[in-house]
Design a protein around this motif. Sequence first.
Motif, PDB file in Angstrom:
ATOM      1  N   HIS A 171     -77.653  30.293  -7.811  1.00 19.85           N
ATOM      2  CA  HIS A 171     -78.194  28.953  -8.444  1.00 19.85           C
ATOM      3  C   HIS A 171     -77.311  27.734  -8.104  1.00 19.85           C
ATOM      4  O   HIS A 171     -77.965  26.922  -7.955  1.00 19.85           O
ATOM      5  N   GLU A 172     -75.876  28.068  -8.059  1.00 21.60           N
ATOM      6  CA  GLU A 172     -74.994  27.072  -8.055  1.00 21.60           C
ATOM      7  C   GLU A 172     -74.726  26.561  -6.543  1.00 21.60           C
ATOM      8  O   GLU A 172     -74.714  25.166  -6.241  1.00 21.60           O
ATOM      9  N   ILE A 173     -74.988  27.313  -5.548  1.00 20.61           N
ATOM     10  CA  ILE A 173     -74.976  26.971  -4.098  1.00 20.61           C
ATOM     11  C   ILE A 173     -76.329  26.043  -3.898  1.00 20.61           C
ATOM     12  O   ILE A 173     -75.987  25.334  -2.799  1.00 20.61           O
ATOM     13  N   GLY A 174     -77.317  26.109  -4.795  1.00 21.22           N
ATOM     14  CA  GLY A 174     -78.358  25.232  -4.269  1.00 21.22           C
ATOM     15  C   GLY A 174     -78.050  23.534  -4.597  1.00 21.22           C
ATOM     16  O   GLY A 174     -78.622  22.796  -3.886  1.00 21.22           O
ATOM     17  N   ASN A 175     -77.301  23.346  -5.626  1.00 22.99           N
ATOM     18  CA  ASN A 175     -76.989  21.863  -5.965  1.00 22.99           C
ATOM     19  C   ASN A 175     -76.334  21.277  -4.722  1.00 22.99           C
ATOM     20  O   ASN A 175     -76.671  20.194  -4.335  1.00 22.99           O
ATOM     21  N   PRO A 176     -74.933  21.786  -4.392  1.00 19.74           N
ATOM     22  CA  PRO A 176     -74.262  21.106  -3.279  1.00 19.74           C
ATOM     23  C   PRO A 176     -75.170  21.163  -1.985  1.00 19.74           C
ATOM     24  O   PRO A 176     -75.197  20.257  -1.237  1.00 19.74           O
ATOM     25  N   LEU A 177     -75.983  22.055  -1.823  1.00 22.21           N
ATOM     26  CA  LEU A 177     -76.830  22.395  -0.436  1.00 22.21           C
ATOM     27  C   LEU A 177     -77.774  21.205  -0.525  1.00 22.21           C
ATOM     28  O   LEU A 177     -77.987  20.489   0.537  1.00 22.21           O
ATOM     29  N   ASN A 178     -78.496  21.093  -1.770  1.00 22.80           N
ATOM     30  CA  ASN A 178     -79.429  19.915  -1.485  1.00 22.80           C
ATOM     31  C   ASN A 178     -78.874  18.572  -1.598  1.00 22.80           C
ATOM     32  O   ASN A 178     -79.380  17.683  -0.901  1.00 22.80           O
ATOM     33  N   SER A 179     -77.818  18.327  -2.422  1.00 24.35           N
ATOM     34  CA  SER A 179     -76.988  17.198  -2.135  1.00 24.35           C
ATOM     35  C   SER A 179     -76.473  16.612  -0.798  1.00 24.35           C
ATOM     36  O   SER A 179     -76.611  15.775  -0.344  1.00 24.35           O
ATOM     37  N   LEU A 180     -75.960  17.551  -0.040  1.00 28.43           N
ATOM     38  CA  LEU A 180     -75.301  17.532   1.219  1.00 28.43           C
ATOM     39  C   LEU A 180     -76.650  17.438   2.435  1.00 28.43           C
ATOM     40  O   LEU A 180     -76.494  16.426   3.195  1.00 28.43           O
ATOM     41  N   LYS A 181     -77.936  17.983   2.049  1.00 25.71           N
ATOM     42  CA  LYS A 181     -78.949  17.686   2.863  1.00 25.71           C
ATOM     43  C   LYS A 181     -79.535  16.406   2.746  1.00 25.71           C
ATOM     44  O   LYS A 181     -79.799  15.783   3.639  1.00 25.71           O
ATOM     45  N   MET A 182     -79.508  15.773   1.511  1.00 25.00           N
ATOM     46  CA  MET A 182     -80.005  14.548   1.383  1.00 25.00           C
ATOM     47  C   MET A 182     -79.035  13.481   1.804  1.00 25.00           C
ATOM     48  O   MET A 182     -79.562  12.674   2.429  1.00 25.00           O
TER      49      MET A 182
END
Length: 343
Positions: free
Chosen positions: A128-139
């Motif tokens: 669950h948690e790794i999705g947040n920084p990954l999406n932010s990084l991608k953006m």
Amino acid sequence: MCPGICIYANILENISLGLIAFDTKEKTVVFQNKTAINLFKTITPKDYRALSAVLFPEKIENIQLEDIPSPKTLKYDDRLLGYSIYSVSNGYLWLLISDITDKARLESIAEATNMMNNAGYIFLGIRHEIGNPLNSLKMALSVLQKNINRYSSKDILKFLDRSMYEISRMEYLLKSLKNFNMFEKLHIRNVDLSSFMGNFFPLVKNDFEKRNIKIKTIFSPNVKCAFIDPRILQQVMLNIMINACDALHGSERPEIVVTMNKKESLIWINITDNGCGITLEQQKNLFRPFYTSKPQGTGLGLSLTKKKLAQMNGNISISSVKNKGTTVTISVPEGQNNNIGIA
């Protein structure tokens, strides 16, 4: 001829605990019971030189009272032996020896099971948690890629800093998996507890929210750091949180309150739930190995937790009221503000 002495000698000769008595001045073994003889089958009974070489690699003659280590372990003939050394008089040493191979094996199995259960929670939290920084990084990288020729060096640096921050968050999450290695040596250091708690609770928050369990934290501002191995504290807290979660099954308003305070040179962490609680009789046995009230429990979770905390000069205690709730109190040494490590 010697009724009293012989009676005691016969008792010592036949007990299941191995006993060896060394006379270090005369360099003789004055007593070795049957169990001790069987534990060292490849050594001739009462062979002073051979036994002392195995049990005292640092040379028995050089051992002083204050230097006597107790307890110790020894791998001998594919068995793990545990023994304690006592000085009964000048020059005499008594060794109490037992075969702890099966006990150590059971502890290892229980600890492995415990690690796997904890790892399940960690995996759920990381997914669950790794999705947040990954999406932010991608953006951030996507925006930077589209505007690389228009942005100033200052703007580009902002996006890169943000990307590096999100990468560091993912690094911590992945490190949490690596930390579930029961065979690693302790690495005790100064740890920033604010950072530690900030990283820990997101790992369990998602799963607890699915169970409608509210987690409330109250941290005293005078708590800065602790002198601990953060991997051990993470596993200890996870054990306690999972136990609290189990105790809250069926509660109308399940809640866990975590407080953190400093008193003298110790950091005190209290984890309180409003679950089913336990009886006074159960509380007496909580840290006893193999005691459990859970159908699938190993009975070693809390004893291992106590053992791990003791390795960091910490402690754990539990108070509970049946049908009202339980408070688990952890104490760990306070760290130094200088040279603080991020957990």
